[in-house]
Design a protein around this motif. Structure first.
Motif, PDB file in Angstrom:
ATOM      1  N   SER A 114       0.856  -1.191   0.000  1.00  0.00           N
ATOM      2  CA  SER A 114       0.000   0.000   0.000  1.00  0.00           C
ATOM      3  C   SER A 114       0.891   1.240   0.000  1.00  0.00           C
ATOM      4  N   VAL A 115       1.746   1.287  -0.997  1.00  0.00           N
ATOM      5  CA  VAL A 115       2.710   2.392  -1.149  1.00  0.00           C
ATOM      6  C   VAL A 115       2.679   2.827  -2.607  1.00  0.00           C
ATOM      7  N   ALA A 116       3.411   3.882  -2.928  1.00  0.00           N
ATOM      8  CA  ALA A 116       3.451   4.348  -4.317  1.00  0.00           C
ATOM      9  C   ALA A 116       3.988   3.227  -5.221  1.00  0.00           C
ATOM     10  N   PRO A 117       3.421   3.090  -6.433  1.00  0.00           N
ATOM     11  CA  PRO A 117       3.854   2.016  -7.335  1.00  0.00           C
ATOM     12  C   PRO A 117       5.351   2.060  -7.665  1.00  0.00           C
ATOM     13  N   SER A 118       5.969   3.244  -7.524  1.00  0.00           N
ATOM     14  CA  SER A 118       7.405   3.322  -7.811  1.00  0.00           C
ATOM     15  C   SER A 118       8.209   2.476  -6.816  1.00  0.00           C
TER      16      SER A 118
END
Ligand code: NAD
Length: 478
Positions: A114-118
């Protein structure tokens, strides 16, 4: 029925999505008895917290985002005992040893990104490098899954270096909605509908996902994507697939996903006469889309309507109209299957036209309605009226409707059960981008400027015209 014992790690456990959806959802599953006593949830994020602080964050989140009648202090307390926190940096080596030491053997292990896709690639790599994820471990990834075909392919490749496709759960929370699954039950569990489910009997299909909120504080972020990337490529196309797909031979993950993929591959390219893009205008008190986006010349769409055609035997000639937008007149998501008129009316011209419509509401008030034609009661002769055969879940199921899990709850439990049916497969996501990329490129090449629409309306007039030209009209957004 409780699921197997598990350790669920939520990377980004202190973030907005975790606090609003994932953790309150897990709390509900705990209350329902579906979460085993010994199951654990491990928050893992960059911010500096200890377990006690994380539990306090989650306590506050449950109080804020759960229904009031579900917040029982004692129950929340017992739930919180299952929570732990590890400070981990996705891009560095800090914290990974602590996480490994905390994980139990012989239980299901799931890692929610649940973090930025980067950061997806970094997390996948470090989970493997530190020997934390075993062969049976699952990873859950959030949208957006890429912003075009190239970036989606790259994400798939980054994940595939460390995890098998059977371990990857790409979330599209629309697929977790009760009605969406009910759509499959209705289609494939009744003999009534399937024989009519084709271009011979269906005039057209409408899929609407309308929101009343604008892009507000997320304007700058949203402006890089727009309605096509943010809503159509994933949610609306998933709904389109479920409504249009052939019956799978079994209700199992790959049988279902194979059929969905065939639908995406059968979508015809769309020319610009069948795409309407819009941006909401300012009201007396609220800013316009461009002001929200912080770019007075933004050409990103906050509304889109499309006419899609599917080139196969079942659907040749039947349009699928898709529309979604921000700041529309109501928050309403609906799929409507509009059947053709009866071939001949024995009641004469004055009886009017009466088409059956099956409408499947995703929100609010999940449920289904079938519009049927009957005789108007009374002595006035043979006059026809349309009445709804209504199946609102809340009415039909009574108190049980309160126990219908929210989409996130259901999907997380499916991850623990190892059931991928309601998750997007990598090739599906890529096929969807392969279809949307040329459409986006074509309007960018033309420097197409979205049409302005009044805030809290049904969208730009051109969208209504698009259907009007074909002798049809959108269903009211309500
Ligand atoms: P957020 O910014 O609120 O939270 C991000 C979390 O990631 C925080 O817990 C932060 O500590 C952690 N983090 C950031 N950098 C890190 C690093 N280097 N190492 C470890 N942890 C790190 O973001 P969000 O809104 O919760 O969104 C999370 C993901 O979910 C994103 O991919 C977003 O696109 C997606 N998503 C969010 C929503 C939503 O409603 N918020 C809806 C759908 C999808």
């Amino acid at each position: 029925i409780p699921v197997e014992d598990f350790d669920l790690v939520i990377f980004g456990g202190t973030g907005d999505l975790a606090r609003r959806k994932i953790l309150p959802g897990l709390y509900r599953r705990f209350c329902s008895g579906q979460m085993p006593e010994t199951a654990r949830i491990i928050g893992a994020a960059r911010s500096e917290h200890d377990t006690a602080e994380f539990r306090q964050i989650v306590r506050d989140a449950i109080r804020e985002f759960s229904k009031k009648n579900e917040c029982d202090d004692a129950l929340i307390g017992t739930f919180l005992e299952r929570l732990h926190y590890v400070q981990v940096d996705a891009k560095g080596e800090d914290g990974w040893g602590d996480l490994r030491d905390l994980m139990r053997k012989d239980v299901v292990k799931a890692y929610y990104f649940s973090v930025a896709p980067s950061l997806f690639g970094d997390l996948a790599e470090r989970l493997q490098a530190h020997g934390i994820a075993d062969e049976d471990a699952r990873i859950v990834v959030e949208k957006p899954f890429g912003r075009d075909l190239a970036s989606a392919k790259k994400l798939n490749q980054d994940l595939a270096k460390h995890f098998d496709e059977t371990q990857i759960y790409r979330i599209d929370h629309y697929l977790g909605k009760e009605t969406v699954q009910n759509l499959m039950a209705v289609r494939f569990g009744n003999i009534l509908f399937e024989p009519l489910w084709n271009s011979q009997y269906v005039d057209h299909i409408q899929i609407t996902v309308a929101e009343t909120v604008g892009v507000g504080g997320r304007g700058e972020y949203y402006d890089k994507s727009g309605a096509m990337r943010d809503m159509v490529q994933n949610h609306l196309m998933q709904l389109l697939c479920l409504i249009a797909m052939e019956p799978p031979s079994r209700f199992d993950p790959d049988a279902v996903r194979d059929e969905k993929l065939k639908v995406i591959r059968a979508l015809e390219p769309i020319d610009h006469h069948h795409i309407v893009r819009g941006q909401y205008d300012a009201t007396e008190t609220e800013p316009s889309y461009r002001e929200d986006a912080g770019d007075p010349r933004s050409r990103t769409e906050s509304f889109i309507a499309l006419r899609c055609m599917i080139s196969n035997w079942r659907w040749a000639g039947t349009p699928f109209y898709l529309r979604t937008g921000k700041k529309l007149k109501a928050r309403a998501s609906e799929i409507a299957v509009v059947f053709k008129d009866a071939p001949h009316s024995i009641f004469g011209e004055e009886a009017g036209r009466h088409a059956n419509v099956l409408s499947i509401r995703l929100q609010p008030n999940e449920g289904m309605t079938l519009k049927v034609t009957i005789k108007e009661p009374g002595p006035g002769g043979m006059r026809l009226i349309d009445v709804p055969l209504d199946m609102s879940f809340a009415d039909a199921l009574g108190e049980e409707a309160d126990d219908i899990p929210d989409a996130y709850e259901r999907l997380i439990m499916d991850v623990i059960r190892g059931n991928q049916t309601l998750f997007m497969r990598g090739d599906e996501v890529q096929a969807a981008w392969a279809w949307t990329d040329p459409l986006i490129e074509s309007w960018e090449a033309r420097s197409d400027v979205p049409k302005l629409y009044d805030a809290y309306s049904s969208g730009p007039e051109d969208a209504a015209m698009m259907l009007h030209r074909e002798g049809r009209r959108w269903r009211e957004i309500k």
